[in-house]
Design a protein around this motif. Structure first.
Motif, PDB file in Angstrom:
ATOM      1  N   VAL A   1      -4.080   8.474 -28.017  1.00  0.00           N
ATOM      2  CA  VAL A   1      -4.039   9.886 -27.931  1.00  0.00           C
ATOM      3  C   VAL A   1      -2.932  10.313 -27.178  1.00  0.00           C
ATOM      4  O   VAL A   1      -2.558   9.910 -25.989  1.00  0.00           O
ATOM      5  N   THR A   2      -2.269  11.213 -27.602  1.00  0.00           N
ATOM      6  CA  THR A   2      -1.113  11.961 -26.852  1.00  0.00           C
ATOM      7  C   THR A   2      -1.476  13.304 -26.529  1.00  0.00           C
ATOM      8  O   THR A   2      -1.859  13.866 -27.174  1.00  0.00           O
ATOM      9  N   THR A   3      -0.908  13.674 -25.397  1.00  0.00           N
ATOM     10  CA  THR A   3      -1.184  15.021 -24.855  1.00  0.00           C
ATOM     11  C   THR A   3      -0.267  15.665 -24.231  1.00  0.00           C
ATOM     12  O   THR A   3       0.838  15.196 -23.550  1.00  0.00           O
TER      13      THR A   3
ATOM     14  N   ALA B   1       3.493  17.661 -28.664  1.00  0.00           N
ATOM     15  CA  ALA B   1       2.474  16.514 -28.887  1.00  0.00           C
ATOM     16  C   ALA B   1       2.773  15.770 -30.242  1.00  0.00           C
ATOM     17  O   ALA B   1       2.533  14.529 -30.226  1.00  0.00           O
TER      18      ALA B   1
ATOM     19  N   LYS C   1      -2.987  23.121 -23.176  1.00  0.00           N
ATOM     20  CA  LYS C   1      -3.145  21.663 -23.571  1.00  0.00           C
ATOM     21  C   LYS C   1      -3.531  21.222 -24.682  1.00  0.00           C
ATOM     22  O   LYS C   1      -4.520  22.002 -25.451  1.00  0.00           O
ATOM     23  N   THR C   2      -2.884  20.332 -25.468  1.00  0.00           N
ATOM     24  CA  THR C   2      -3.070  19.983 -26.855  1.00  0.00           C
ATOM     25  C   THR C   2      -3.054  18.326 -26.793  1.00  0.00           C
ATOM     26  O   THR C   2      -2.051  17.849 -26.305  1.00  0.00           O
ATOM     27  N   SER C   3      -4.140  17.796 -27.203  1.00  0.00           N
ATOM     28  CA  SER C   3      -4.095  16.440 -27.637  1.00  0.00           C
ATOM     29  C   SER C   3      -4.197  16.074 -28.915  1.00  0.00           C
ATOM     30  O   SER C   3      -4.961  16.840 -29.676  1.00  0.00           O
TER      31      SER C   3
ATOM     32  N   SER D   1       1.658  19.658 -22.582  1.00  0.00           N
ATOM     33  CA  SER D   1       1.160  20.899 -22.069  1.00  0.00           C
ATOM     34  C   SER D   1       2.391  22.048 -22.510  1.00  0.00           C
ATOM     35  O   SER D   1       3.590  21.541 -22.503  1.00  0.00           O
TER      36      SER D   1
ATOM     37  N   SER E   1      -7.054  21.555 -28.839  1.00  0.00           N
ATOM     38  CA  SER E   1      -6.079  22.437 -27.808  1.00  0.00           C
ATOM     39  C   SER E   1      -7.236  23.300 -27.273  1.00  0.00           C
ATOM     40  O   SER E   1      -7.936  23.769 -27.864  1.00  0.00           O
TER      41      SER E   1
ATOM     42  N   THR F   1       3.395  23.685 -27.756  1.00  0.00           N
ATOM     43  CA  THR F   1       2.638  22.508 -27.240  1.00  0.00           C
ATOM     44  C   THR F   1       2.252  21.570 -28.511  1.00  0.00           C
ATOM     45  O   THR F   1       2.391  20.291 -28.252  1.00  0.00           O
TER      46      THR F   1
ATOM     47  N   SER G   1      -6.625  13.652 -21.285  1.00  0.00           N
ATOM     48  CA  SER G   1      -6.709  13.809 -22.827  1.00  0.00           C
ATOM     49  C   SER G   1      -8.033  14.746 -22.887  1.00  0.00           C
ATOM     50  O   SER G   1      -9.042  14.722 -22.248  1.00  0.00           O
ATOM     51  N   LEU G   2      -8.020  15.588 -24.043  1.00  0.00           N
ATOM     52  CA  LEU G   2      -8.931  16.358 -24.662  1.00  0.00           C
ATOM     53  C   LEU G   2      -9.810  15.706 -25.684  1.00  0.00           C
ATOM     54  O   LEU G   2     -10.678  16.108 -26.456  1.00  0.00           O
TER      55      LEU G   2
END
Lengths: 363, 363
Positions: B9-11, B130, B51-53, B13, B107, B126, B347-348
């Motif tokens: 996972v890449t996160t 990401a 914030k977006t993962s 903001s 997100s 964002t 991470s989300l």
């Protein structure tokens, strides 16, 4: 001055008009009120009217002006800005008639000023009619419209009944900037103006200051005069053909266009309120439901809506308004006949004492 | 696709931006979001942030998108209009990276959508950051701004911190319609945006529909692009010289100008409410009292005011707002640093189950 009868009171009545294509922006700053574009309006009937009595007499020590029971200075150092041009026109007409006597002018509206209905147009038009008669100047309505224009621009459209066009004119002295009747009051009897009086806005901006500021500061305003000039032609066509859809669209677009140039003015001028906006969206929803435009909103320099429609659509409009918070009351008017001289026991001046009659003051 | 690490996972903001010179009106209708004029904005700090993962994986049966805890369709027939361009860009970036796996995108905004703060700019910016990282595309911020622009026009300005200019560009493919940083976030640390959240308006008009309608129907709009283009130069000068008076005037005039073209649109678009107008007049009164402009209002496609000022004038602005009915709360932001990749346990997405983590849903 042979025909000027001193100490005899002349009384006239006149009514406001609501512009379908608006006057906003002058091409002069000399007090002649020459507009950047022609405009066209509906003269209202006597549901809303102004009555004005005038008398000239040696017994009067100075010019006196009473509006709605309050004296307003028209001589000396304290003349309010709005009366400067009135005084100028009074002096000019008195000069033409070779009269030297002072004047007593008493004017009353049958509608409260707190209703937010501009009375300057009916006030100035009625005054000119009363003065012309009292001074036996035998002025044509066209010439009277030129005089009324110089007191309050849009007043020149209240010199006629029915649908009235104010030609912008091009002469430097304003001699071709006059009004004329395009259709008389019987041409479209079903046409009505439903005035929706809404909660007043806190901030008031003088329209005479606003005019000049818009012309000077709004970059968007440059496109308005040509747009409005074309709008006048569209309105004439729509009324000639009794095309309510075209009439409504043209009226609404012009109102929005004028208020847009006001918002683009520096500092900005905002007359429309939440209640105004609710009415705007309400009319668009109604027209969408009907599949064509059956009603139009238009706003002068204030938040009250004038809703132009036909009698057969009245109930739909009233239903819409009845649901709205912020709408206080409605007033309805058909096309009016224009100003007239009143006969009989109607004077606002006591001829013996040359004093204003005490009438109930509206508030 | 050597560097694309599947199942990891890449996160990122990112934050919204508030335009000092607005974007309103496109020169294309092909989804490239190429504007009629350049614009310039302040990127906000993480007081408001998205914030977006993202993760790509063989285990995902389809692309999945969750925004603020709710799944939004990005495959099939039910893609909402706002996600069509998002899907197109996702496919385009996946193609560039030669990746075939499906994506899970989660997100969240740290501000409730009911606050009336547009999240589309920070959301799209964002996401692009990401995705670029996750797909190891090594895109420059400029190139990422071109991608973000195609999801939501003004999002391209959120690719940088500080003061950001979006050059309108002239190429047909939009390749020169990108953003760049003009001043970084340390250039004027005293600069603040006080967001005044006001009572919401009943009627909501989609800004993407409004854009096209204004260009098509407003006769006044024709003067806007040149006016705005010049405004961008004025803003650059004002910030370079830290001239708050010039900055404020230029910001306010542009906001009024844009909203004027909205009102002149057919049918009209009105975002400003009574509360907005009270703030407008309140700021003009404050500036008049101060003898120069110490604060500016600006409004996007909604009634909330962004009040641009300096820290030393904060109390005066807050005093003014505290007197106003209709102002619900305020949020304050300085210049932000722009979007970034987040490290650590942020991470989300649950990496083992490849499902969105359950977080408190803001409302």
């Amino acid at each position: 001055m042979a025909e000027v009868i001193l100490d005899r009171v002349t009384t006239a009545s006149g009514t406001p008009n609501i512009a379908f294509i608006k006057y906003w922006g002058k091409r002069d700053y000399t007090g002649l009120n020459m507009p950047n574009n022609s405009s066209i309006s509906m003269t209202l009937d006597e549901t809303l009217s102004t009555k004005t009595s005038v008398v000239f007499s040696d017994k009067l020590k100075r010019d006196e002006l009473y509006i709605n029971g309050n004296e307003e200075a028209i001589v000396g150092d304290k003349i309010p800005e709005k009366s400067v041009y009135l005084k100028r026109i009074l002096d000019q007409m008195r000069g033409l008639a070779k009269v030297k006597q002072n004047a007593l002018i008493v004017s009353e509206n049958n509608f409260p000023s707190s209703a937010g209905i501009a009375s300057s147009a009916s006030g100035a038009a009625t005054l000119i009619v009363a003065l012309s008669k009292a001074l036996d100047l035998n002025k044509s309505p066209k010439d009277m419209s030129i005089l009324a224009r110089q007191i309050s621009g849009s007043a020149c459209r209240s010199l006629f009944g029915g649908i009235v066009k104010w030609n912008k004119g091009t002469e430097e002295d304003g001699s071709d900037s006059y009004s004329e009747q395009v259709f008389d009051d019987t041409y479209w009897p079903e046409l009505i103006d439903i005035i929706a009086i809404v909660d007043p806005s806190k901030k008031k901006v003088s329209s005479s200051i606003g005019h000049a500021a818009t012309v000077k500061t709004s970059v968007l305003y440059k496109a308005r005069p040509a747009f409005a000039e074309n709008g006048v032609k569209e309105i004439e066509k729509a009324i000639r053909e009794k095309d309510l859809d075209l009439l409504s669209k043209t009226i609404m677009k012009d109102s929005n266009n004028m208020h847009a140039t006001m918002l683009d003015t520096w500092p900005p001028i905002i007359y429309l309120t939440d209640a105004s906006r609710d009415i705007i969206y309400g009319i668009h929803e109604l027209n969408e439901t009907e599949g064509e435009c059956v009603a139009a909103y238009t706003f002068d320099a204030g938040p009250n809506a004038h809703i132009i429609t036909l009698e057969k659509h009245r109930e739909k409009v009233m239903d819409m308004l009845s649901d709205m918070v912020g709408v206080r009351r409605t007033i309805e008017s058909h096309l009016g006949k224009g100003p007239r001289i009143l006969k009989g026991n109607v004077s606002l001046i006591n001829e013996k004492t040359l004093a204003p009659k005490i009438t109930s003051t509206l508030s």
